[in-house]
Design a protein around this motif. Sequence first.
Motif, short mmCIF file in Angstrom:
data_model
loop_
_atom_site.label_atom_id
_atom_site.label_comp_id
_atom_site.label_asym_id
_atom_site.label_seq_id
_atom_site.Cartn_x
_atom_site.Cartn_y
_atom_site.Cartn_z
N ILE A 20 0.82 -1.20 0.00
CA ILE A 20 0.00 0.00 0.00
C ILE A 20 0.87 1.27 0.00
O ILE A 20 0.54 2.26 -0.66
CB ILE A 20 -0.96 0.00 1.21
CG1 ILE A 20 -1.78 1.29 1.25
CG2 ILE A 20 -0.21 -0.19 2.51
CD1 ILE A 20 -2.62 1.55 0.06
N ALA A 21 1.99 1.25 0.72
CA ALA A 21 2.82 2.45 0.80
C ALA A 21 3.43 2.79 -0.55
O ALA A 21 3.36 3.94 -1.02
CB ALA A 21 3.92 2.25 1.85
N LYS A 22 4.01 1.81 -1.21
CA LYS A 22 4.64 2.11 -2.51
C LYS A 22 3.61 2.34 -3.60
O LYS A 22 3.85 3.15 -4.52
CB LYS A 22 5.60 0.99 -2.89
CG LYS A 22 5.03 -0.40 -2.90
CD LYS A 22 6.14 -1.42 -3.08
CE LYS A 22 5.63 -2.85 -2.95
NZ LYS A 22 6.74 -3.83 -3.02
N LEU A 23 2.44 1.68 -3.52
CA LEU A 23 1.40 1.95 -4.50
C LEU A 23 0.85 3.36 -4.34
O LEU A 23 0.59 4.05 -5.34
CB LEU A 23 0.27 0.93 -4.36
CG LEU A 23 0.42 -0.37 -5.14
CD1 LEU A 23 -0.77 -1.27 -4.88
CD2 LEU A 23 0.58 -0.11 -6.62
N HIS A 24 0.69 3.81 -3.08
CA HIS A 24 0.18 5.15 -2.86
C HIS A 24 1.18 6.20 -3.36
O HIS A 24 0.79 7.19 -4.01
CB HIS A 24 -0.08 5.36 -1.36
CG HIS A 24 -0.74 6.65 -1.03
ND1 HIS A 24 -2.07 6.91 -1.33
CD2 HIS A 24 -0.26 7.78 -0.44
CE1 HIS A 24 -2.38 8.13 -0.93
NE2 HIS A 24 -1.29 8.68 -0.38
N CYS A 25 2.46 5.97 -3.09
CA CYS A 25 3.47 6.92 -3.56
C CYS A 25 3.61 6.88 -5.07
O CYS A 25 3.75 7.93 -5.73
CB CYS A 25 4.81 6.62 -2.89
SG CYS A 25 4.83 6.88 -1.11
N ALA A 26 3.58 5.66 -5.65
CA ALA A 26 3.71 5.54 -7.10
C ALA A 26 2.51 6.16 -7.83
O ALA A 26 2.68 6.79 -8.88
CB ALA A 26 3.85 4.07 -7.48
N SER A 27 1.33 6.01 -7.27
CA SER A 27 0.15 6.58 -7.93
C SER A 27 0.21 8.10 -7.97
O SER A 27 -0.18 8.72 -8.97
CB SER A 27 -1.12 6.11 -7.20
OG SER A 27 -1.16 6.62 -5.87
N HIS A 28 0.72 8.72 -6.91
CA HIS A 28 0.85 10.18 -6.92
C HIS A 28 2.03 10.63 -7.77
O HIS A 28 1.97 11.69 -8.40
CB HIS A 28 1.00 10.70 -5.49
CG HIS A 28 -0.28 10.72 -4.73
ND1 HIS A 28 -1.16 11.78 -4.76
CD2 HIS A 28 -0.86 9.78 -3.92
CE1 HIS A 28 -2.20 11.54 -4.00
NE2 HIS A 28 -2.06 10.32 -3.48
N TYR A 29 3.09 9.83 -7.83
CA TYR A 29 4.22 10.17 -8.69
C TYR A 29 3.81 10.11 -10.16
O TYR A 29 4.21 10.97 -10.96
CB TYR A 29 5.38 9.20 -8.41
CG TYR A 29 6.54 9.35 -9.34
CD1 TYR A 29 7.49 10.38 -9.16
CD2 TYR A 29 6.73 8.47 -10.42
CE1 TYR A 29 8.56 10.52 -10.02
CE2 TYR A 29 7.80 8.61 -11.28
CZ TYR A 29 8.71 9.63 -11.07
OH TYR A 29 9.79 9.77 -11.94
N LEU A 30 3.04 9.09 -10.53
CA LEU A 30 2.57 8.95 -11.91
C LEU A 30 1.33 9.79 -12.19
O LEU A 30 0.82 9.76 -13.30
CB LEU A 30 2.27 7.47 -12.21
CG LEU A 30 3.48 6.53 -12.14
CD1 LEU A 30 3.01 5.08 -12.28
CD2 LEU A 30 4.49 6.87 -13.22
N GLU A 31 0.83 10.49 -11.17
CA GLU A 31 -0.35 11.36 -11.29
C GLU A 31 -1.57 10.56 -11.75
O GLU A 31 -2.32 10.96 -12.65
CB GLU A 31 -0.07 12.51 -12.25
CG GLU A 31 1.07 13.41 -11.81
CD GLU A 31 1.33 14.54 -12.79
OE1 GLU A 31 0.44 14.83 -13.61
OE2 GLU A 31 2.43 15.11 -12.75
N MET A 32 -1.77 9.43 -11.10
CA MET A 32 -2.94 8.58 -11.40
C MET A 32 -4.08 8.98 -10.46
O MET A 32 -4.48 8.25 -9.57
CB MET A 32 -2.56 7.11 -11.24
CG MET A 32 -1.43 6.67 -12.16
SD MET A 32 -0.89 4.96 -11.92
CE MET A 32 -2.36 4.06 -12.41
N THR A 33 -4.63 10.18 -10.73
CA THR A 33 -5.66 10.76 -9.89
C THR A 33 -6.99 10.83 -10.63
O THR A 33 -7.09 10.44 -11.80
CB THR A 33 -5.23 12.17 -9.45
OG1 THR A 33 -5.06 12.99 -10.61
CG2 THR A 33 -3.92 12.12 -8.67
#
Length: 634
Positions: free
Chosen positions: A106-119
Amino acid sequence: MGLVTVGELKPSFTGKRGFRLNTSIRHASEWPISDVSSDLTVQVGSSNFCLHKFPLVSRSGKIRKLLTDSKTSNICLSNAPGGSEAFELAAKFCYGISTEINLLNIAKLHCASHYLEMTEDFSEENLATKTEHFLKETIFPSISNSIIVLHHCETLTPVSEDLNLVNRLIIAIANNACKEQLTSGLLKLDYTFSGTNIEPETPLNWWGKSLAVLNLDFFQRVVSAVKSKGLRQDVISKILISYTNKSLQGLLVRDPKLEKERVIDLELKKKQRLIVETIVRLLPTQGRRSSVPMAFLSSLLKMVIATSSSASSGSCRSDLERRIGLQLDQAILEDVLIPINPNGINNTMYDIDSILRIFSIFLNLDEDEEEEEHHHRQFRDETEMIYDFDSPGSPKQSSILKVSKLMDNYLAEIALDPNLTTSKFIALAELLPDHARIVSDGLYRAVDIYLKVHPNIKDSERYRLCKTIDSQKLSQEACSHAAQNERLPVQMAVQVLYFEQIRLRNAMSSSIGPTQFLFSSNCQQFPQRSGSGAGSGAISPRDNYASVRRENRELKLEVARMRMRLTDLEKDHISIKQELVKSNPGIKLFKSFAKKISKLNSLFSFSSLKPSLSGKASSESRFLFQRKRRHSVS
């Protein structure tokens, strides 16, 4: 090879996307998709991913901007949080492949999603929304889950810090810990009102051991947060002890004399010192009834001394010494046996200076409390003052007696050190006040051990050592031993024989009255005080208090008289020593010495005693003196 059209990808995507997609959707075993040729290569670290532009562009705002700015088929994401593993999970989510969100990712997915701007700005129910929902529903309400995710955030900095994920997890841990504390307190109240003695089964610190997986920075922030929220000090102490034991495993400093280990030991010492100094800063408020165990404080001080240079860690060491001094009455001998720094200039076995400061802190605190108590007594009724005396069973007097016994045991232990100087030993022996020792047997034993280990000290130092012993407080067994101890100076043996004679006379004259003072010249009898109110019904508290004050004044007069008599005794000793120098034959010396003893017997004879009793005491004292001297058995 251009962009993949929607029509080309429609057969590949069916069903709805969520935390776990339906079984009809492509699974990880079919990754990467092979029915459509790739038109984009993404490099993450040392891994390359051959993917398609359309699914990534439809979900990731970052990849969309990179492809819009440059018409290229190769993208490098070297700073992607979580590395290739996190990017692969995010890419699978873009393709609609089943992606499970759990505690480990969950930690790396949450950070990766914001890094890739998957909002939500680029797609509904995007990965950032899914991870945020999982955090709120599963992670934040649980202390253990929050600690696990916080541990995984250590490798995701600074992205996890920028997203405020670390701070949110720390706040969640602190809030939940205090909620559990409140719940446990309410349960205890329920048990109390219901009349049952059953305690709640759930302990407050069940999650404390799991904090040991955190690095030092995150652990410090968590402890500071729970302290600010009001977590109990005993729970914080248990957390600190658990973390210290776990984090210092394998960091024991080895032999610094080995050349191969010196560089490693320097790094280990630096890391160990950093951990200890941080733990000391996080300790609860100091006091005499602190929740921090004495053994833990002593261990921290030993590590600080062993890992620090002479000029470093001064504040940390002073803080620990003060904490130990405040609760010194709870210490045992092992707690105060603090080894010296092997890199220091001293060649003794133990750190004497540190112990001097610790005992001084305890004694100064005791004096401050006595002054404060004296000010309070001035405003209280005179009839209540009789109950304020420090009896042997009072808590404060009991603490002083424990510390005096600890000091005597410590002196006996360090006396075995051949490099210990006489001045350091005397400084420790004279540190305690006179009223701290009821019996001086322990101090006499320590002095005897020191004289045995250091047989070549000067006569002046030997005399100074023996002056620290109060001969009047020696037991009968210690007096008998001292009278035959050849390591003691002659004047010490004379004092012991004299006070032993006084003790025998008082013992024989005990039949005259129920209570007599030891050094009373006229053997005046005083009314015996009772600790309970059963035998004092005819005496008012005011009269009883006046009687006590009168007795104290008379005792002070007797002490003054004894000092004068001891001065005369020392003069006689000087004359004996001069005769010893002038005349070599042993017969003359023995006759002169016996003559002086007979003068002392006539000088200090008790006029109130019967002649038969006095003669009996003199014969017994002569018998004691004429016994053969032997070596010490200590």
